[in-house]
Design a protein around this motif. Structure first.
Motif, PDB file in Angstrom:
ATOM      1  N   SER A  78      -4.017  -3.965 -13.705  1.00  0.00           N
ATOM      2  CA  SER A  78      -3.175  -5.161 -13.643  1.00  0.00           C
ATOM      3  C   SER A  78      -3.948  -6.387 -14.055  1.00  0.00           C
ATOM      4  O   SER A  78      -3.513  -7.178 -14.875  1.00  0.00           O
ATOM      5  CB  SER A  78      -2.628  -5.324 -12.218  1.00  0.00           C
ATOM      6  N   GLU A  83      -2.260 -11.126   2.666  1.00  0.00           N
ATOM      7  CA  GLU A  83      -1.888  -9.889   3.354  1.00  0.00           C
ATOM      8  C   GLU A  83      -0.915 -10.175   4.499  1.00  0.00           C
ATOM      9  O   GLU A  83      -1.147 -11.072   5.313  1.00  0.00           O
ATOM     10  CB  GLU A  83      -3.137  -9.214   3.921  1.00  0.00           C
ATOM     11  N   ASP A 100       3.217   2.742 -12.120  1.00  0.00           N
ATOM     12  CA  ASP A 100       2.323   2.475 -10.980  1.00  0.00           C
ATOM     13  C   ASP A 100       2.971   2.963  -9.678  1.00  0.00           C
ATOM     14  O   ASP A 100       4.162   2.768  -9.451  1.00  0.00           O
ATOM     15  CB  ASP A 100       2.047   0.970 -10.895  1.00  0.00           C
ATOM     16  N   ASP A 101       2.168   3.599  -8.809  1.00  0.00           N
ATOM     17  CA  ASP A 101       2.691   4.101  -7.530  1.00  0.00           C
ATOM     18  C   ASP A 101       2.876   2.989  -6.504  1.00  0.00           C
ATOM     19  O   ASP A 101       3.633   3.147  -5.554  1.00  0.00           O
ATOM     20  CB  ASP A 101       1.737   5.167  -6.957  1.00  0.00           C
ATOM     21  N   ASP A 102       2.164   1.889  -6.698  1.00  0.00           N
ATOM     22  CA  ASP A 102       2.301   0.763  -5.769  1.00  0.00           C
ATOM     23  C   ASP A 102       3.471  -0.107  -6.227  1.00  0.00           C
ATOM     24  O   ASP A 102       3.314  -1.027  -7.032  1.00  0.00           O
ATOM     25  CB  ASP A 102       1.005  -0.048  -5.715  1.00  0.00           C
ATOM     26  N   ARG A 105       3.262  -4.040  -5.474  1.00  0.00           N
ATOM     27  CA  ARG A 105       2.298  -4.715  -6.345  1.00  0.00           C
ATOM     28  C   ARG A 105       2.843  -4.829  -7.760  1.00  0.00           C
ATOM     29  O   ARG A 105       2.712  -5.867  -8.418  1.00  0.00           O
ATOM     30  CB  ARG A 105       0.966  -3.959  -6.333  1.00  0.00           C
ATOM     31  N   LYS A 109      11.942   1.729  -8.130  1.00  0.00           N
ATOM     32  CA  LYS A 109      10.851   2.195  -7.270  1.00  0.00           C
ATOM     33  C   LYS A 109      10.727   1.309  -6.024  1.00  0.00           C
ATOM     34  O   LYS A 109      10.437   1.800  -4.936  1.00  0.00           O
ATOM     35  CB  LYS A 109       9.529   2.187  -8.039  1.00  0.00           C
ATOM     36  N   ARG A 110      10.942   0.028  -6.244  1.00  0.00           N
ATOM     37  CA  ARG A 110      10.870  -0.878  -5.090  1.00  0.00           C
ATOM     38  C   ARG A 110      11.973  -0.560  -4.090  1.00  0.00           C
ATOM     39  O   ARG A 110      11.751  -0.586  -2.873  1.00  0.00           O
ATOM     40  CB  ARG A 110      10.979  -2.333  -5.552  1.00  0.00           C
ATOM     41  N   TYR A 155      10.972   2.346  -2.140  1.00  0.00           N
ATOM     42  CA  TYR A 155       9.982   1.917  -1.138  1.00  0.00           C
ATOM     43  C   TYR A 155      10.679   1.297   0.074  1.00  0.00           C
ATOM     44  O   TYR A 155      10.341   1.589   1.222  1.00  0.00           O
ATOM     45  CB  TYR A 155       9.027   0.909  -1.777  1.00  0.00           C
TER      46      TYR A 155
END
Length: 676
Positions: A2, A106, A300-302, A305, A346-347, A350
């Motif tokens: 990224s 965070e 991307d798996d995240d 992010r 994907k989000r 999640y």
């Protein structure tokens, strides 16, 4: 990956000036080769060879920002929720450039933190992060701190009331509360200072951008060298990029208006296709890089992010890059949207997984609430039992706070149900202790009465009368229940002090050897020596009578000092030796010895030695009975066995011995009762 891609994209941004110079140089060469150079008196319309009609001034839309956005050249679907969400987020960032840092901070599990940990986390955010980037974090921390601190106050208040305090007099504060308030006060101060300054900058920046739009609008149909006009256009683009944030509600309309006039300028450049096409090519290359990066992010798996970086890509696409050739616009936009949709899908997956976790957390919390409700329905019978329940509820409360987040739609309802369950338990607990307080005040009065008796008699010299009285009130004290905690230590010290004062005097007198006791010791010492030469009659009965006579004479000599009482033991051993010489029956000899022992234990002023002896005898009786029962049970296993069998005979012998022993112990118990 990224950071690498975004860094490359940023290099493109930093090279905009060099690229612009390249385009301008190419434009100059092209103009010279084609001899298409505008002079100051030549209008754009008369020299344009492009088929596209250049809008005249009368058809040009006003660049004033209204509530209706100007149509963008990109084919954006009106109801595309993902694109709208991204644009709204970027608009928020555009209002305050520090807002984009909120994605980098965070998000911690604030609901599992202690009060002190929450205060420390708030201090760290306020001191290290931009104040405009931490609003959601601070709001969550503040909410959790208020909830947990209110719960702590409720507990302290209940303890205060249970200790006899009046509710209106209750007040509680703690260092951690003060620490949190100071940090939150500093946060509010920084917020006010920031937005006071930001408000002025937003207004000025909006004014500046509207002026840029006006200048863009004026570039069309201007009678000057095209290269000069193009250079002016590039300067306006650079000024637009460098102008700071503007109000969020003006962001999209301002950008659409700006982009509309940029496209109109490119239409104006139709007279010099090469110059325009070079710029289109340059924008296309950078937009393709953005698309490629978005397609990488789609793998991307995240998911979270990837979505955050996608927002940055949309912002670069929209704010920092110009249009591309019309034949590419729809294709590249559709490709960008496909990657955007994949990332968003994907989000959403999640979020669904997170929702499952939240649902499990909800089940845990509902189970905890049910357990608290169950405990609340149980009857409170004793202070100890209720204290155990209090610890159970406290453990459940802690488990509730640590169970994690639940779906937002049920968060408030779950919290309300939890508070109701805890309050129900607390009400029953308070009711129990209020009733208990009434009993405790009654007990307090009873104990105060005993204290008065003890204090009135602590200096009395009538030991024979007062000693039993003092022992009785000590026994009565133990039978009285609890008193209020605030009075417990105080009244116990008073009672103990009065009793100790009296018994210290009793013991002091008892331990002081009087002349009579010293004389008794001397006489017993002489008497003991005379027994060494004593010869008993050969007749057993007369010998017994002689020994009993010696015992009577010994007792008649009186008590000896406490530190000389060992002489009674010596006398006991001498009597045992004399009895052994008479060859008496075991039981008879034991009873004569035992009577002598009891005489030595007997003290009219203190029965503790006799009490201990009686308890010992009773314990032995129970042991012997148990042994007899065990042996008799063992006999039942010997079925169809001859009585002459050695094992059977041994069991019968042991039973006989134990019965004889039991008879002796019972005789001793009866004898000791005569001394009371």
């Amino acid at each position: 990956m990224s950071k690498v891609i975004l860094t490359n994209l940023n290099i493109f941004k930093m090279s905009d000036i060099n690229k612009s110079q390249e385009v301008e140089e190419t434009a100059e060469n092209s103009s010279k080769e084609n001899s298409i150079e505008l002079n100051e008196n030549q209008s754009v319309e008369t020299t344009s060879t492009d088929e596209a009609e250049t809008p005249d001034e009368s058809t040009e839309p006003d660049n004033t920002i209204t509530d209706t956005p100007v149509e963008s050249s990109e084919p954006v679907e009106e109801h595309d929720e993902v694109i709208n969400e991204i644009e709204e987020s970027n608009a928020e960032d555009a209002e305050d450039e520090g807002n984009k840092d909120r994605h980098k901070i965070e998000v911690k599990e604030y609901d599992t933190m202690s009060l002190e940990a929450l205060a420390i986390e708030l201090e760290k955010l306020v001191s290290k992060e931009k104040v405009q980037a931490i609003k959601k974090h601070v709001d969550n921390i503040n909410s959790e701190f208020k909830t947990k601190f209110q719960s702590l106050i409720d507990e302290k208040k209940e303890d205060f009331i249970n200790d006899g305090g009046n509710e209106i007099d209750f007040y509680y504060s703690s260092p951690v509360q003060k620490r949190f308030k100071n940090a939150y006060r500093e946060y509010r101060k920084k917020v006010n200072e920031h937005y006071k300054s930001l408000e002025q900058n937003l207004k000025q920046n909006l004014t500046d951008k509207l002026e840029i739009i006006e200048e863009l609008k004026g570039l069309i149909n201007v009678e000057e060298n095209i290269n000069t006009t193009y250079k002016h256009f590039k300067e306006l683009q650079e000024r637009w990029r460098n102008t700071g944030p503007i109000p969020r509600d003006k962001y999209n309309n301002a950008w659409n208006s700006y982009h509309h006039h940029v496209e109109r300028f490119y239409d104006f450049l139709n007279i010099n296709r090469e110059l325009r096409d070079l710029d289109f090519k340059h924008n296309l290359e950078k937009k393709l890089l953005i698309i490629e990066r978005a397609e990488e992010l789609a793998k991307d798996d995240d998911a979270m992010r990837a979505f955050r970086e996608l927002q940055e890509l949309h912002k670069m696409w929209k704010e920092e890059l110009g249009p591309v050739a019309r034949e590419h616009r729809e294709n590249i936009w559709e490709r960008f949207k496909v990657a955007t949709k994949t990332i968003n899908d994907k989000r959403q997956v999640y979020y669904k997984e997170i929702d499952k976790i939240y649902e499990k957390n909800l089940e845990k919390k509902q189970e905890i609430i049910s357990q608290i409700e169950e405990i609340s329905t149980q009857e409170n019978k004793s202070h100890g039992g209720l204290q155990k329940k209090i610890k159970e509820v406290e453990a459940l409360r802690e488990a509730f706070f640590n169970a994690g987040k639940v779906p937002i739609k049920v968060n408030e309802a779950t919290w309300a149900k939890f508070k109701d369950a805890v309050r129900s338990f607390n009400r029953k607990k308070n009711s129990f202790y209020k009733d208990l307080k009434k009993d405790q005040y009654k007990n307090l009065q009873l104990k105060l009465d005993l204290i008065k008796v003890a204090e009135d008699n602590k200096d009395s010299d009538d030991f024979e009368t007062i000693t039993p009285l003092m022992k009785k009130i000590q026994s009565d004290w133990k039978k009285i229940g609890h008193v209020p905690r605030k009075d417990s230590d105080k009244i116990w010290k008073r009672f103990k002090s009065a009793c100790n004062a009296y018994f210290d005097r009793v013991h002091a007198k008892r331990n002081t050897a009087s002349e009579e006791q010293v004389e008794a010791y001397n006489k017993k010492n002489e008497f003991l020596k005379s027994l060494k030469d004593l010869e008993l009659p050969k007749d057993k009965d007369k010998g017994v009578e002689t020994i009993k006579e010696q015992i009577k004479q010994w007792q008649a000599l009186g008590r000896v000092p406490n530190d000389k009482r060992y002489i009674d033991g010596k006398f006991q051993k001498t009597i045992d030796s004399l009895l052994n010489g008479l060859k008496l029956e075991k039981t008879e000899a034991e009873m004569i010895k035992y009577e002598n022992k009891l005489d030595s234990l007997h003290n009219p002023e203190d029965n503790r030695n006799l009490d201990n002896e009686r308890n010992f005898i009773r314990k032995k009786i129970d042991e012997v009975k148990g042994q007899i029962n065990q042996l008799e049970n063992n006999l039942q296993f010997f079925t169809n066995v001859d009585e002459d069998n050695p094992l059977v005979k041994e069991v019968h012998t042991n039973i006989k011995k134990h019965r004889e022993s039991l008879e002796l112990w019972n005789a001793k118990l009866q004898k000791i009762k005569t001394f009371y």
